[in-house]
Design a protein around this motif. Sequence first.
Motif, PDB file in Angstrom:
ATOM      1  N   TYR A 265       0.851  -1.185   0.000  1.00 26.08           N
ATOM      2  CA  TYR A 265       0.000   0.000   0.000  1.00 26.08           C
ATOM      3  C   TYR A 265       0.885   1.232   0.000  1.00 26.08           C
ATOM      4  CZ  TYR A 265      -4.007   2.882   1.348  1.00 26.08           C
ATOM      5  OH  TYR A 265      -5.006   3.807   1.370  1.00 26.08           O
ATOM      6  N   LEU A 272      -1.490  -1.857   8.736  1.00 26.16           N
ATOM      7  CA  LEU A 272      -2.485  -2.894   8.488  1.00 26.16           C
ATOM      8  C   LEU A 272      -2.884  -2.963   7.006  1.00 26.16           C
ATOM      9  CD1 LEU A 272      -4.004  -4.881  10.379  1.00 26.16           C
ATOM     10  CD2 LEU A 272      -5.947  -3.340  10.255  1.00 26.16           C
ATOM     11  N   ARG A 273      -2.896  -1.816   6.327  1.00 28.33           N
ATOM     12  CA  ARG A 273      -3.293  -1.811   4.920  1.00 28.33           C
ATOM     13  C   ARG A 273      -2.338  -2.634   4.062  1.00 28.33           C
ATOM     14  NH1 ARG A 273      -5.569   1.513   7.361  1.00 28.33           N
ATOM     15  NH2 ARG A 273      -7.476   2.587   6.861  1.00 28.33           N
ATOM     16  N   ASP A 274      -1.067  -2.562   4.369  1.00 28.67           N
ATOM     17  CA  ASP A 274      -0.091  -3.346   3.601  1.00 28.67           C
ATOM     18  C   ASP A 274      -0.365  -4.835   3.752  1.00 28.67           C
ATOM     19  OD1 ASP A 274       1.574  -0.816   4.898  1.00 28.67           O
ATOM     20  OD2 ASP A 274       1.961  -1.150   2.773  1.00 28.67           O
ATOM     21  N   PHE A 275      -0.634  -5.251   4.958  1.00 24.62           N
ATOM     22  CA  PHE A 275      -0.897  -6.673   5.183  1.00 24.62           C
ATOM     23  C   PHE A 275      -2.202  -7.110   4.506  1.00 24.62           C
ATOM     24  CE2 PHE A 275       2.477  -8.219   7.756  1.00 24.62           C
ATOM     25  CZ  PHE A 275       2.981  -7.115   8.419  1.00 24.62           C
ATOM     26  N   SER A 276      -3.185  -6.224   4.491  1.00 26.17           N
ATOM     27  CA  SER A 276      -4.446  -6.562   3.839  1.00 26.17           C
ATOM     28  C   SER A 276      -4.233  -6.776   2.332  1.00 26.17           C
ATOM     29  CB  SER A 276      -5.458  -5.435   4.079  1.00 26.17           C
ATOM     30  OG  SER A 276      -6.667  -5.716   3.405  1.00 26.17           O
ATOM     31  N   VAL A 277      -3.430  -5.901   1.727  1.00 24.99           N
ATOM     32  CA  VAL A 277      -3.124  -6.056   0.295  1.00 24.99           C
ATOM     33  C   VAL A 277      -2.389  -7.376   0.071  1.00 24.99           C
ATOM     34  CG1 VAL A 277      -1.758  -5.112  -1.610  1.00 24.99           C
ATOM     35  CG2 VAL A 277      -3.091  -3.573  -0.175  1.00 24.99           C
ATOM     36  N   ALA A 279      -2.511 -10.085   1.905  1.00 26.69           N
ATOM     37  CA  ALA A 279      -3.415 -11.218   2.128  1.00 26.69           C
ATOM     38  C   ALA A 279      -4.300 -11.458   0.908  1.00 26.69           C
ATOM     39  CB  ALA A 279      -4.281 -10.961   3.360  1.00 26.69           C
TER      40      ALA A 279
ATOM     41  N   ALA B  63      -7.861  -8.541   7.304  1.00 25.39           N
ATOM     42  CA  ALA B  63      -6.861  -8.008   8.239  1.00 25.39           C
ATOM     43  C   ALA B  63      -7.574  -7.252   9.341  1.00 25.39           C
ATOM     44  CB  ALA B  63      -5.893  -7.079   7.505  1.00 25.39           C
ATOM     45  N   GLU B 140      -9.800  -1.658  14.001  1.00 23.98           N
ATOM     46  CA  GLU B 140      -9.966  -1.516  12.558  1.00 23.98           C
ATOM     47  C   GLU B 140     -10.005  -2.884  11.896  1.00 23.98           C
ATOM     48  OE1 GLU B 140      -6.616   0.509  10.832  1.00 23.98           O
ATOM     49  OE2 GLU B 140      -7.823   1.373   9.241  1.00 23.98           O
ATOM     50  N   MET B 141     -10.811  -2.992  10.852  1.00 25.04           N
ATOM     51  CA  MET B 141     -10.812  -4.215  10.050  1.00 25.04           C
ATOM     52  C   MET B 141     -10.819  -3.822   8.587  1.00 25.04           C
ATOM     53  SD  MET B 141     -13.042  -7.112  11.861  1.00 25.04           S
ATOM     54  CE  MET B 141     -14.436  -6.173  12.370  1.00 25.04           C
ATOM     55  N   LEU B 142     -10.124  -4.577   7.771  1.00 24.92           N
ATOM     56  CA  LEU B 142      -9.994  -4.223   6.361  1.00 24.92           C
ATOM     57  C   LEU B 142     -10.595  -5.295   5.466  1.00 24.92           C
ATOM     58  CD1 LEU B 142      -6.353  -2.778   6.298  1.00 24.92           C
ATOM     59  CD2 LEU B 142      -8.484  -1.642   6.806  1.00 24.92           C
ATOM     60  N   LEU B 143     -11.159  -4.839   4.346  1.00 28.10           N
ATOM     61  CA  LEU B 143     -11.805  -5.753   3.410  1.00 28.10           C
ATOM     62  C   LEU B 143     -10.769  -6.483   2.565  1.00 28.10           C
ATOM     63  CD1 LEU B 143     -14.664  -3.432   2.047  1.00 28.10           C
ATOM     64  CD2 LEU B 143     -14.809  -5.137   3.863  1.00 28.10           C
ATOM     65  N   ALA B 147      -7.206  -3.527  -1.887  1.00 25.21           N
ATOM     66  CA  ALA B 147      -6.973  -2.087  -1.825  1.00 25.21           C
ATOM     67  C   ALA B 147      -6.843  -1.579  -0.395  1.00 25.21           C
ATOM     68  CB  ALA B 147      -8.110  -1.360  -2.538  1.00 25.21           C
ATOM     69  N   GLY B 148      -6.926  -2.471   0.576  1.00 26.80           N
ATOM     70  CA  GLY B 148      -6.808  -2.034   1.971  1.00 26.80           C
ATOM     71  C   GLY B 148      -7.974  -1.188   2.431  1.00 26.80           C
ATOM     72  N   PRO B 150     -11.029   0.061   4.497  1.00 27.78           N
ATOM     73  CA  PRO B 150     -11.552  -0.259   5.836  1.00 27.78           C
ATOM     74  C   PRO B 150     -12.991  -0.753   5.746  1.00 27.78           C
ATOM     75  CG  PRO B 150     -10.658   1.976   5.733  1.00 27.78           C
ATOM     76  CD  PRO B 150     -10.723   1.483   4.341  1.00 27.78           C
TER      77      PRO B 150
END
Lengths: 284, 292
Positions: A265, A272-277, A279, B63, B140-143, B147-148, B150
């Motif tokens: 990200y 957290l956004r980096d890990f979500s990407v 995943a 996440a 926080e939780m992400l979809l 694209a990260g 929230p």
Amino acid sequence: MKKIFLILTISLVFVFLSGFNEVVASATSNFSISIVSETPVETTVIFRGKAQSRSYVTLLKDAQIVAVTQADPNANFEISLTGLSAGIYSFGLWADDTAGRRTSTYFFNISITEGVTTIISGIFLSPTIAIDQAEVRQGDILNILGQSAPSAQVSVFINSGEEIVKTTGADNDGAWLYKFDTTSVDLGDYSTRVRASKESEISDFSPTASFKVSKKSVKSKKKCPAKGDLNNDCKVNLFDFSIAAYWWKKSLPKKIKKRVDRKLYRDGKINLRDFSVMAYYWTG
Amino acid sequence: MRISDLKFKLVFSFLFCILFFVFFSGNILAAHLYFKVPENLVGVGQIIPVNVFLDTGGEDINALEIGVDYSRDLLKLKDWSDGNSVVNLWMERPGSDADKLIFSGLIPGGYNGKRGLLVTLNFETLKEGRAGVSLLDSSEMLLSDGAGTPAKLSINDFWFYVKEGASKLESDKKKDSDSPEDFKPEIDRDDSVFDGKYFLIFATQDKDSGVDYYEVKEGEGGFERAESPYLIRNQRKKQEIEVRAVDKDGNERASLISFVPVYPFWNGGIIIAVIMILLLISSGVYIFKKKN
């Protein structure tokens, strides 16, 4: 009296429809689970489904690779896992076709019961997809191709704002091809993905391939995951997670920041956004 | 307009609003976290497990970073467990001695469901009162959308009661007799981690009591507590490395990996050998010339 009756009728319609919503949601699952109970047996899970003819099917358990098998000429595969504990598991399945192209990863969570054999059948992995040009000259033909199960019908979705849907058929080996004529489309960025259907089964969507319609043509390069691959090994797995975890909530040196922003990200840090990407692009 | 017509319109509008909310609430409700305990009334000095569950509200979540606050005058966090959690990998595990209880985890592929267990927090009750457990606003939780993005997250406070003399909480949980899941450690090297030195990575789950800790043993050394990624101490020594995962009930699962370090030729002994060979050749040439 009439008004009360009207109110009650409308109320009942709403109540009925809210219950119906739940039924529709559960009917869209595209695999079935059956449990065979024999006493006493080793806890076992069996996965059965379709991929591509002779493709290599990889099974992930809790985000890590645990088994690889080869599908038969009819694209059918079966994988068994034994010796599991009872509990909730996250499983993932993907396949590499005979040309090394990869399907999307099919993830799902199931609860395994001790001492029983759980059979998950009806899995239909997505087709694979590739394009012969990353940039295609307007008016030229773009070849969109891949593999699916033999004789499957393949629906090709092409997007740039509006969606174009075309169909083509896979041959006896599962190879499919769609020739996209760019004569009547605007210049710009496009994306395409496909889905297969065979008998009553419908697959997941394939990964998305992006291309540009412009005034020149540029050949496609081999595709690695678009994001998440921090160590450039064409996979997104525990190695990449470990690199990102090492920098979790630490300030990043310039060199690392560039790599992270390109692969995860774009905000100059690991959060957290980096890990979500990561995943989302996980391959195991 | 007659009064009866006006009344009908008001009643109808009110009922419509309520029913609209009921009908669509399953679709527009945010993801939410909720707590469950075996009993809402417990005695003082007992250990009460508080399960933290996730209802994704129909979305795929991959996440999460969750902060938990609790009545610190009534409760003391004794332990926690990720047994049977839907979270596969932890960036940050719950700490038992932090001021704020924060944990962050990853679910590759995402989770979509109503009853995903995240963690179990085991609290000791200290005194009588109404004990609260709540989520911090920073949670926080992400979809799972690449694209990260929230997820909309709704947060509800949760209470239970502590009273002297309340019935003792009977645990129906039997002792965990299963080892953690089998796993395969890996060795890697990357210039962004540990200054490019070799490191070890490992991860597994335990479906019952949860993984408590990991230990690593390099060669003939002893076992030491470790976290992944783990910097290998003996960077140049070919050796067997053993990793052990231990769950909360003491069950173990061990895995071996062979470490064979490989260095570029400009590193280490090869360059010394080349220099020695060059010196020998030079000496030989010199002696030959002198004789002639």
